[in-house]
Design an enzyme around this catalytic site. Structure first.
Site, PDB file in Angstrom:
ATOM      1  N   ASN A 174     -16.758 -70.651 -23.367  1.00  0.00           N
ATOM      2  CA  ASN A 174     -15.653 -69.857 -22.985  1.00  0.00           C
ATOM      3  C   ASN A 174     -14.341 -70.298 -23.102  1.00  0.00           C
ATOM      4  O   ASN A 174     -14.299 -71.619 -23.414  1.00  0.00           O
ATOM      5  CB  ASN A 174     -15.888 -69.044 -21.515  1.00  0.00           C
ATOM      6  N   MET A 175     -13.103 -69.614 -22.617  1.00  0.00           N
ATOM      7  CA  MET A 175     -11.773 -70.117 -22.912  1.00  0.00           C
ATOM      8  C   MET A 175     -11.684 -71.525 -22.213  1.00  0.00           C
ATOM      9  O   MET A 175     -11.066 -72.411 -22.611  1.00  0.00           O
ATOM     10  CB  MET A 175     -10.565 -69.030 -22.626  1.00  0.00           C
ATOM     11  N   SER A 176     -12.196 -71.500 -20.970  1.00  0.00           N
ATOM     12  CA  SER A 176     -11.781 -72.517 -20.242  1.00  0.00           C
ATOM     13  C   SER A 176     -12.591 -73.694 -20.729  1.00  0.00           C
ATOM     14  O   SER A 176     -12.015 -74.926 -20.570  1.00  0.00           O
ATOM     15  CB  SER A 176     -12.559 -72.336 -18.805  1.00  0.00           C
ATOM     16  N   GLU A 177     -13.793 -73.538 -21.326  1.00  0.00           N
ATOM     17  CA  GLU A 177     -14.584 -74.730 -21.708  1.00  0.00           C
ATOM     18  C   GLU A 177     -13.960 -75.270 -22.934  1.00  0.00           C
ATOM     19  O   GLU A 177     -13.791 -76.440 -23.186  1.00  0.00           O
ATOM     20  CB  GLU A 177     -16.106 -74.197 -21.972  1.00  0.00           C
ATOM     21  N   ASP A 186     -25.158 -65.720 -21.222  1.00  0.00           N
ATOM     22  CA  ASP A 186     -26.439 -65.708 -21.622  1.00  0.00           C
ATOM     23  C   ASP A 186     -26.851 -64.607 -22.757  1.00  0.00           C
ATOM     24  O   ASP A 186     -27.539 -64.666 -23.625  1.00  0.00           O
ATOM     25  CB  ASP A 186     -27.507 -65.771 -20.462  1.00  0.00           C
TER      26      ASP A 186
END
Length: 479
Positions: A195-198, A264
């Site tokens: 995701n963008m944060s990761e 998922d």
């Protein structure tokens, strides 16, 4: 055009990763405790749902696909409940039981459609001997088309480098939902779905799209990745590939109810589609549609084929510009339709005096794919190519006539002697020329082939050409 969904019943995926049990306690809340200022929830229903890597497998099974799940669990009631539920859903499983650890469980207390609290029961499987896990993977991996790795940083995938090495040996695509800041361990994977944060935790804060693209390509090059699919919440998803422009998939949910397990679902649908031979663009499009459906549900959920189809067909009718476009807009609209899994056909020429030969040729070209791009030499380019007396019709008129043809989706001009730069920017699925061209001599042909496209030479009407028409007119004037 209606999007045709693949036959998910034939999908074939091996899932390995952190297995969890998502337990939900549902109840009513009508009072505050006398012991402490907290709500009292009177539990009236308990639901157990496979989570983590097990939810990836559940999503594939919900599509009707063939799937096997491998991972670590404890020797306890939670593991037994997982086995029972997975068996009911026709999911094959191989659990390596570790008696020193509990099965990871996340307990959520729900009331009035709100999550009151989450309690985690876990002990990470770090430093657990993974020999048995690796032996099971080696046995079953060759039987599957795609490997999906679900990493929640709970220890199951501490041996991920070895797993990737084995999958690459068997030439099996590796889709990973990553966790943490050590992406080096995923080196050699096919696709990562952070995701963008990761993503920003790895590359740093990205203030604009240009920086996202630059750092994504640096990351892919550094870790030998084919692609990154970045999930971006209400901004949808972005597919980035090393040698191609990014593809943007807009968010498809009308209302976000619960994002639990959405990642998922993305990995499950993406893996299932790729296992059927769908290209990366269409597979991501389907995964995005699935995510749009699952976030409208409460709790850890799955999607089925009918739900994906419902989102896909509505998305398909989104209007996009056609006709005469500049290069910037062309790249954008191509990105949009590629995200739908559509094939791009591209041809080029002067198209000075439009005639029967042009029309029949363009009709045949359109049959090769879904969208047809016609790149037209500018007036300056035409003069350099054909001589000072050409073109007969100026660029604006030539492009206007072409844009009026039903088989032509986009018309774009180029000022260079040839359209090689434009071809590289678009990277068409089919590059088409008419006449007696040799495939090896077509401008951009080698580059398109190198990027996985096709180069086609279509039969051209021998008695039809702008030059011959002009010559005939000149002869008639003399006579």
């Amino acid at each position: 055009m209606t999007v045709i969904l693949p036959d998910f019943l034939k999908s074939n995926v091996l899932v390995v990763g952190d297995i969890m049990l998502d337990r939900y306690w549902y109840g009513s809340t009508n009072k505050i405790s006398f012991e402490s200022p907290v709500p009292v929830v009177e539990i009236n229903n308990v639901i157990d749902i496979p989570g983590g890597a097990a939810n990836v497998a559940m999503n594939i099974a919900s599509l009707g696909g063939r799937v096997r799940l491998i991972g670590l669990v404890g020797v306890d009631d939670a593991a037994q409940r997982l086995k029972k539920r997975l068996t009911e859903c026709k999911i094959k499983w191989n659990f390596i039981s570790v008696d020193t650890h509990p099965t990871i469980m996340k307990l959520r207390v729900m009331s009035r459609n709100q999550q009151m609290i989450r309690l985690d029961f876990e002990k990470k499987f770090n430093n657990v001997n993974t020999d048995q896990l690796m032996n099971v993977i080696k046995v079953y991996l060759p039987q599957y088309k795609v490997l999906a790795l679900s990493d929640y940083a709970k220890g199951t995938l501490d041996c991920v480098e070895e797993i990737i090495k084995i999958a690459r040996f068997f030439k099996i695509p590796i889709i990973i939902d990553p966790k943490g800041v050590q992406f080096s361990k995923y080196k050699g994977a096919t696709i990562l779905t952070p995701n963008m944060s990761e993503f920003e935790a790895i590359v740093g804060f990205c203030s604009n799209e240009e920086i996202i693209i630059k750092r994504a390509k640096e990351l892919m090059n550094e870790y030998d990745l084919l692609a990154l699919l970045i999930t971006r919440s209400d901004q949808g998803m972005t597919l980035l590939q090393r040698s191609l422009d990014p593809l943007y998939f807009s968010a498809q949910s009308k209302e976000v109810y619960d994002v639990t397990g959405a990642g998922d679902t993305v990995v499950g649908v993406l893996s299932a589609a790729l296992s059927l031979g769908e290209n990366l663009e269409k597979s991501c499009f389907l995964a995005n549609a699935a995510a749009g459906s699952v976030v409208e549900k409460s709790g850890t959920s799955t999607v089925n084929v009918a739900e994906i189809n419902n989102v896909v067909q509505k998305y398909e009718y989104t209007k996009i510009p056609t006709g005469i476009v500049d290069r910037g807009l062309l790249k954008y609209v191509v990105s949009v339709v590629r995200g739908r899994g559509e094939k791009i056909v591209m041809t080029n020429g002067v198209f000075d005096i439009l005639h029967y030969g042009h029309i029949s040729y363009l009709m045949d070209a359109k049959k090769l794919g879904h969208r047809l791009i016609v790149a037209v030499n500018s007036d300056k380019s035409t003069r350099r190519l054909k001589g000072k007396h050409r073109p007969i019709n100026v660029l604006e008129r030539r492009m206007f006539v072409l844009s009026a043809l039903s088989m032509v989706d986009w018309v774009v001009s180029f000022d260079e002697d040839n359209p090689i730069q434009l071809i590289l920017e678009i990277s068409p699925d089919f590059l088409v020329k008419g006449g007696d061209y040799n495939v090896n001599n077509i401008v951009g042909g080698k580059e398109v082939l190198r990027q996985g496209g096709q180069v086609c030479v279509l039969k051209f009407q021998e008695d039809c050409s702008s030059s011959s028409i002009i010559d005939t007119m000149e002869i008639n004037e003399i006579n």
